[in-house]
Design an enzyme around this catalytic site. Structure first.
Site, PDB file in Angstrom:
ATOM      1  N   CYS A 100      89.212  56.166  24.080  1.00  0.00           N
ATOM      2  CA  CYS A 100      90.020  56.261  22.861  1.00  0.00           C
ATOM      3  C   CYS A 100      89.612  57.494  22.047  1.00  0.00           C
ATOM      4  O   CYS A 100      89.839  58.613  22.481  1.00  0.00           O
ATOM      5  CB  CYS A 100      89.928  54.963  22.057  1.00  0.00           C
ATOM      6  SG  CYS A 100      91.179  54.852  20.757  1.00  0.00           S
ATOM      7  N   HIS A 130      91.356  50.886  25.868  1.00  0.00           N
ATOM      8  CA  HIS A 130      90.024  50.312  25.614  1.00  0.00           C
ATOM      9  C   HIS A 130      89.621  49.370  26.746  1.00  0.00           C
ATOM     10  O   HIS A 130      89.723  48.143  26.603  1.00  0.00           O
ATOM     11  CB  HIS A 130      90.034  49.546  24.283  1.00  0.00           C
ATOM     12  CG  HIS A 130      89.950  50.424  23.085  1.00  0.00           C
ATOM     13  ND1 HIS A 130      88.751  50.788  22.516  1.00  0.00           N
ATOM     14  CD2 HIS A 130      90.915  51.017  22.355  1.00  0.00           C
ATOM     15  CE1 HIS A 130      88.974  51.557  21.464  1.00  0.00           C
ATOM     16  NE2 HIS A 130      90.283  51.722  21.340  1.00  0.00           N
ATOM     17  N   GLU A 190      86.774  48.389  27.605  1.00  0.00           N
ATOM     18  CA  GLU A 190      85.684  47.471  27.228  1.00  0.00           C
ATOM     19  C   GLU A 190      86.209  46.148  26.682  1.00  0.00           C
ATOM     20  O   GLU A 190      85.464  45.169  26.624  1.00  0.00           O
ATOM     21  CB  GLU A 190      84.739  48.155  26.222  1.00  0.00           C
ATOM     22  CG  GLU A 190      85.191  48.159  24.776  1.00  0.00           C
ATOM     23  CD  GLU A 190      86.304  49.147  24.456  1.00  0.00           C
ATOM     24  OE1 GLU A 190      86.756  49.870  25.379  1.00  0.00           O
ATOM     25  OE2 GLU A 190      86.737  49.200  23.284  1.00  0.00           O
TER      26      GLU A 190
END
Ligand code: MN
Length: 244
Positions: free
Chosen positions: A108, A204, A206
């Protein structure tokens, strides 16, 4: 045997809780996260070089917008939240990591920082990609992945759905980088260097570890590259095996 040490820049303005998913993803894929603090005036190149010498890989995480003067533009109203000490610190670290052949992974804001650090620019506002207010793992739009990229090595096919929590994006791609994914509306969703030592995505991963196998594989690939290229003697063992 020591695990590959992955530096993660963490701004006190965002607070430690924001960074936990990144740190956990590194741990889950066999790395040892090492938090790096932004310095008030940024880093001299010698300082950045010595910080990079203490780690094996660099993860540049999400966060606020890059202050536009970093890429030669005035800051518009649509860029309200900036953190110049973090910008300057991360830009110096990215350049030092590239110089030292240390693998870099950007997520990001991290993708945007890497692009700026290497001479690219950003669009200060785009519509349709900011899904704050929804769950962070909401699959918001598709991306088309360029075959042969590091990203394509982990995605199941050339089109996958991703989350989207950004309102800026890469504009001019930095020299030495190329686009590895686009959304259908033309936003840059991935960039890499030709040698794969720099890999970045606008989404994202994660936040997608438990629902998208490719997201975990993207981290595992990064930690694996770090172990392969490490300059501090860490060894890849069972990086990222489920249940380890
Ligand atoms: Mn997006």
């Amino acid at each position: 045997m020591s695990k590959p040490r992955i530096g993660v820049t963490c701004s006190p303005l965002r607070g430690p809780a924001y960074y936990l998913p990144y740190l956990r993803a590194i741990e889950a894929t066999g790395g040892e996260p090492v938090t790096l603090d932004p310095q008030p005036g940024g880093l001299a190149s010698t300082q950045a070089t010595s910080m990079i010498a203490g780690i094996d890989g660099l993860l540049v995480p999400g966060g606020w917008d890059v202050d536009p003067p970093a890429y030669g533009e005035d800051r518009q109203e649509e860029t309200p939240d900036v953190d110049p000490p973090l910008d300057l610190t991360e830009i110096a670290l990215v350049r030092a990591a590239v110089d030292a052949n240390v693998p870099v992974f950007g997520i990001c804001r991290g993708q945007q920082v890497i692009n700026v650090a290497l001479g690219g620019s950003l669009r200060q506002h785009i519509d349709g990609h900011d899904n704050h207010g929804h769950p962070r793992d909401l699959l918001a739009h598709a991306i088309d992945v360029v075959p042969g990229s590091e990203l394509s090595k982990v995605t199941p096919g050339d089109r996958v759905m991703v989350n989207s929590l950004h309102h800026q994006s890469v504009k001019d791609v930095a020299p030495g980088l190329h686009v590895t994914a686009h959304s259908p509306d033309g936003v840059v969703e991935g960039i890499e260097s030709a040698d794969g030592m720099i890999v970045a995505v606008q989404c994202h991963p994660e936040e997608l570890l438990s629902q998208q196998g490719w997201a975990m594989a993207l981290f595992r690939g990064f930690v694996g590259r770090v172990a392969d290229h490490n300059h501090n003697g860490a060894v890849a063992t069972d990086a990222g095996k489920e249940g380890s």
